[in-house]
Design a protein around this motif. Structure first.
Motif, PDB file in Angstrom:
ATOM      1  N   SER A 235       0.809  -1.219   0.000  1.00  0.00           N
ATOM      2  CA  SER A 235       0.000   0.000   0.000  1.00  0.00           C
ATOM      3  C   SER A 235       0.841   1.267   0.000  1.00  0.00           C
ATOM      4  N   GLY A 236       2.140   1.128   0.144  1.00  0.00           N
ATOM      5  CA  GLY A 236       3.019   2.286   0.172  1.00  0.00           C
ATOM      6  C   GLY A 236       4.411   1.911  -0.301  1.00  0.00           C
ATOM      7  N   PRO A 237       5.285   2.891  -0.501  1.00  0.00           N
ATOM      8  CA  PRO A 237       6.628   2.599  -1.002  1.00  0.00           C
ATOM      9  C   PRO A 237       7.507   1.987   0.084  1.00  0.00           C
ATOM     10  N   SER A 238       8.500   1.232  -0.331  1.00  0.00           N
ATOM     11  CA  SER A 238       9.527   0.764   0.594  1.00  0.00           C
ATOM     12  C   SER A 238      10.362   1.966   1.020  1.00  0.00           C
ATOM     13  N   PRO A 239      11.108   1.872   2.114  1.00  0.00           N
ATOM     14  CA  PRO A 239      11.983   2.983   2.506  1.00  0.00           C
ATOM     15  C   PRO A 239      12.941   3.396   1.396  1.00  0.00           C
ATOM     16  N   SER A 295       0.805  25.341  -2.451  1.00  0.00           N
ATOM     17  CA  SER A 295       2.263  25.459  -2.416  1.00  0.00           C
ATOM     18  C   SER A 295       2.715  25.956  -1.040  1.00  0.00           C
ATOM     19  N   ARG A 296       4.019  26.016  -0.843  1.00  0.00           N
ATOM     20  CA  ARG A 296       4.543  26.478   0.446  1.00  0.00           C
ATOM     21  C   ARG A 296       4.134  27.929   0.732  1.00  0.00           C
ATOM     22  N   SER A 297       3.899  28.686  -0.327  1.00  0.00           N
ATOM     23  CA  SER A 297       3.485  30.079  -0.140  1.00  0.00           C
ATOM     24  C   SER A 297       1.992  30.214   0.109  1.00  0.00           C
ATOM     25  N   GLY A 298       1.259  29.082  -0.013  1.00  0.00           N
ATOM     26  CA  GLY A 298      -0.184  29.111   0.170  1.00  0.00           C
ATOM     27  C   GLY A 298      -0.948  29.253  -1.120  1.00  0.00           C
ATOM     28  N   ARG A 299      -0.261  29.475  -2.210  1.00  0.00           N
ATOM     29  CA  ARG A 299      -0.915  29.632  -3.508  1.00  0.00           C
ATOM     30  C   ARG A 299      -1.278  28.267  -4.073  1.00  0.00           C
ATOM     31  N   LYS A 300      -2.433  28.159  -4.706  1.00  0.00           N
ATOM     32  CA  LYS A 300      -2.863  26.915  -5.335  1.00  0.00           C
ATOM     33  C   LYS A 300      -2.167  26.760  -6.682  1.00  0.00           C
ATOM     34  N   VAL A 301      -1.578  25.568  -6.885  1.00  0.00           N
ATOM     35  CA  VAL A 301      -0.857  25.287  -8.117  1.00  0.00           C
ATOM     36  C   VAL A 301      -1.345  23.953  -8.667  1.00  0.00           C
ATOM     37  N   ALA A 302      -1.636  23.921  -9.975  1.00  0.00           N
ATOM     38  CA  ALA A 302      -2.025  22.668 -10.610  1.00  0.00           C
ATOM     39  C   ALA A 302      -0.787  21.797 -10.770  1.00  0.00           C
ATOM     40  N   GLY A 303      -0.812  20.622 -10.183  1.00  0.00           N
ATOM     41  CA  GLY A 303       0.347  19.740 -10.301  1.00  0.00           C
ATOM     42  C   GLY A 303       0.319  18.603  -9.311  1.00  0.00           C
ATOM     43  N   TRP A 304       1.520  18.127  -8.948  1.00  0.00           N
ATOM     44  CA  TRP A 304       1.689  17.015  -8.010  1.00  0.00           C
ATOM     45  C   TRP A 304       2.503  17.470  -6.815  1.00  0.00           C
ATOM     46  N   ASP A 305       2.125  16.951  -5.620  1.00  0.00           N
ATOM     47  CA  ASP A 305       3.036  17.045  -4.495  1.00  0.00           C
ATOM     48  C   ASP A 305       3.762  15.710  -4.371  1.00  0.00           C
ATOM     49  N   LEU A 306       4.578  15.558  -3.340  1.00  0.00           N
ATOM     50  CA  LEU A 306       5.333  14.315  -3.188  1.00  0.00           C
ATOM     51  C   LEU A 306       4.402  13.118  -3.026  1.00  0.00           C
ATOM     52  N   GLY A 307       3.274  13.334  -2.340  1.00  0.00           N
ATOM     53  CA  GLY A 307       2.304  12.244  -2.183  1.00  0.00           C
ATOM     54  C   GLY A 307       1.748  11.788  -3.512  1.00  0.00           C
ATOM     55  N   SER A 308       1.525  12.731  -4.428  1.00  0.00           N
ATOM     56  CA  SER A 308       1.021  12.378  -5.759  1.00  0.00           C
ATOM     57  C   SER A 308       2.034  11.526  -6.510  1.00  0.00           C
ATOM     58  N   LEU A 309       3.298  11.944  -6.461  1.00  0.00           N
ATOM     59  CA  LEU A 309       4.355  11.192  -7.130  1.00  0.00           C
ATOM     60  C   LEU A 309       4.458   9.788  -6.548  1.00  0.00           C
ATOM     61  N   THR A 310       4.359   9.708  -5.228  1.00  0.00           N
ATOM     62  CA  THR A 310       4.428   8.410  -4.555  1.00  0.00           C
ATOM     63  C   THR A 310       3.253   7.529  -4.949  1.00  0.00           C
ATOM     64  N   ASN A 311       2.045   8.070  -4.928  1.00  0.00           N
ATOM     65  CA  ASN A 311       0.857   7.287  -5.281  1.00  0.00           C
ATOM     66  C   ASN A 311       0.942   6.776  -6.718  1.00  0.00           C
ATOM     67  N   PHE A 312       1.479   7.619  -7.607  1.00  0.00           N
ATOM     68  CA  PHE A 312       1.634   7.185  -8.993  1.00  0.00           C
ATOM     69  C   PHE A 312       2.535   5.964  -9.083  1.00  0.00           C
ATOM     70  N   TYR A 313       3.664   6.006  -8.381  1.00  0.00           N
ATOM     71  CA  TYR A 313       4.615   4.899  -8.497  1.00  0.00           C
ATOM     72  C   TYR A 313       4.162   3.648  -7.752  1.00  0.00           C
ATOM     73  N   VAL A 314       3.376   3.817  -6.691  1.00  0.00           N
ATOM     74  CA  VAL A 314       2.793   2.640  -6.050  1.00  0.00           C
ATOM     75  C   VAL A 314       1.827   1.959  -7.012  1.00  0.00           C
ATOM     76  N   ALA A 315       0.972   2.758  -7.666  1.00  0.00           N
ATOM     77  CA  ALA A 315       0.014   2.201  -8.626  1.00  0.00           C
ATOM     78  C   ALA A 315       0.731   1.562  -9.809  1.00  0.00           C
ATOM     79  N   GLN A 316       1.746   2.242 -10.341  1.00  0.00           N
ATOM     80  CA  GLN A 316       2.475   1.686 -11.481  1.00  0.00           C
ATOM     81  C   GLN A 316       3.180   0.394 -11.096  1.00  0.00           C
ATOM     82  N   THR A 317       3.742   0.350  -9.902  1.00  0.00           N
ATOM     83  CA  THR A 317       4.464  -0.845  -9.468  1.00  0.00           C
ATOM     84  C   THR A 317       3.551  -2.051  -9.400  1.00  0.00           C
ATOM     85  N   MET A 318       2.306  -1.847  -8.965  1.00  0.00           N
ATOM     86  CA  MET A 318       1.377  -2.973  -8.890  1.00  0.00           C
ATOM     87  C   MET A 318       0.893  -3.409 -10.264  1.00  0.00           C
ATOM     88  N   GLN A 319       1.146  -2.593 -11.281  1.00  0.00           N
ATOM     89  CA  GLN A 319       0.852  -2.994 -12.652  1.00  0.00           C
ATOM     90  C   GLN A 319       2.082  -3.589 -13.329  1.00  0.00           C
TER      91      GLN A 319
END
Length: 341
Positions: A235-239, A295-319
């Motif tokens: 359900s999550g990445p290895s260390p 973002s760190r400044s409080g502004r909304k930005v369209a994109g990925w945070d680290l959690g998004s990148l992690t979730n993508f690779y967890v999903a890809q790994t299971m495929q």
């Protein structure tokens, strides 16, 4: 010379479990002491598990896959007792005779009666009913991994009802393994498949699913010194992968705002795909795993945070775990150790 009568109850139980039931009955007639030891509740509860399948293991493996059937088991009247009463397990074991109440032996006798039909007609009826339940479970599982948790829970529970009558049903364990696999939990699936193989090594579906799950497990958890990609629950990445992804994220987060914006995410895709991605593709990727991120400044930005990148690779790994390792290599990491090179 050590006498059986002088053994601690726990050691006596180990010896008794190696005997068949008839021999254990004969041993109990030798003396009052051995008779009492042979009536130990824990001994007969273990015997139920050994002879008719360990239901505690079944429940635990399913729970590891997020399929909790405990409530249904507690509520049903279709199963004979298979464990000690809750009060006995959690409060009455300090009294002198609490281990020898006879409840364990009654559990064994009732379960034995369940698996031993009294007539040919009764056996035929049980087979028909069980086959109908199995067919119903297979129909439920046709929804695949997209099925709701409630569907998986009901399917798993119905298999318990079949296993009550036919404890040596390799197909039940195979279908429990399939449920776990659909839930992306590889180790519980392999555990169920191992039991199914022990019951019937000639059941072809077990071999086919076992090969598929083991191949996936080898890719996810690594072989021959490879670092695992995911944690034990898948359900999550290895260390190791988590550390690599954090370094990748920080490298591409050029403005250090904690978000990979459309341009920065495009640079990530360019590395993995070897060519630029279209704006439409980047928009789709953002919508699937990210969105409007603060973002760190409080502004909304369209994109990925680290959690998004992690979730993508967890999903890809299971495929496709090998694709994840190849991506790590493209980012400059050793595909075996996941260390920066």
């Amino acid at each position: 010379m050590v006498s059986l009568e002088t053994l601690p109850q726990e050691l006596f139980n180990r010896v008794a479990l190696a005997l068949d039931v008839a021999d254990l009955g004969s041993l109990a007639q030798v003396s009052r002491s051995l008779c009492r030891m042979a009536r130990c509740d824990d001994l007969w509860i273990e015997r139920v598990s050994a002879d008719f399948g360990d239901r505690e293991v079944i429940v635990e493996l399913l729970a590891e896959s997020g399929v909790d059937i405990a409530e249904l088991l507690d509520a049903t009247t279709d199963l004979v007792p298979w464990r000690l009463p809750h009060s006995y397990q959690h409060g009455d074991r300090n009294s002198a005779d609490s281990t020898y109440t006879g409840h364990g032996l009654r559990c064994y006798r009732e379960r034995l009666a369940r698996v031993a039909p009294t007539s040919e007609d009764e056996y035929v009826d049980r087979v028909k009913h069980s086959e109908a339940e199995i067919d119903r479970v297979k129909l439920m599982l046709r929804e695949g991994p997209q099925a709701s948790e409630e569907v998986f829970v009901e399917a798993a529970f119905r298999l318990v009802l079949v296993q009550e009558w036919f404890p040596a049903s390799a197909e039940c364990y195979y279908l429990w393994a399939l449920i776990c696999y659909m839930r992306n939990t590889l180790k519980p699936a392999l555990a169920f498949l191992s039991i199914a193989h022990d019951i019937n090594s000639d059941f072809a579906p077990v071999h086919e699913l076992q090969a598929e799950v083991q191949t996936m497990a080898n890719g996810v958890f690594g072989v021959a010194g490879q670092a695992p990609l995911l944690d034990e629950s898948c359900s999550g990445p290895s260390p190791q992968l988590a550390k690599a992804l954090a370094l990748i994220f920080n490298h591409f987060d050029r403005d250090r705002d904690g978000v990979l914006n459309m341009s920065e995410l495009g640079a990530v895709v360019r590395v993995t795909n070897g060519q630029p991605a279209s704006p439409a593709m980047i928009t789709q990727i953002v919508g699937t795993f990210g969105g409007q991120i603060s973002s760190r400044s409080g502004r909304k930005v369209a994109g990925w945070d680290l959690g998004s990148l992690t979730n993508f690779y967890v999903a890809q790994t299971m495929q496709d775990p090998q694709e994840t390792r190849q991506d790590m290599a493209k980012f400059g990491f050793d595909l075996h150790t996941l260390c920066k090179v």
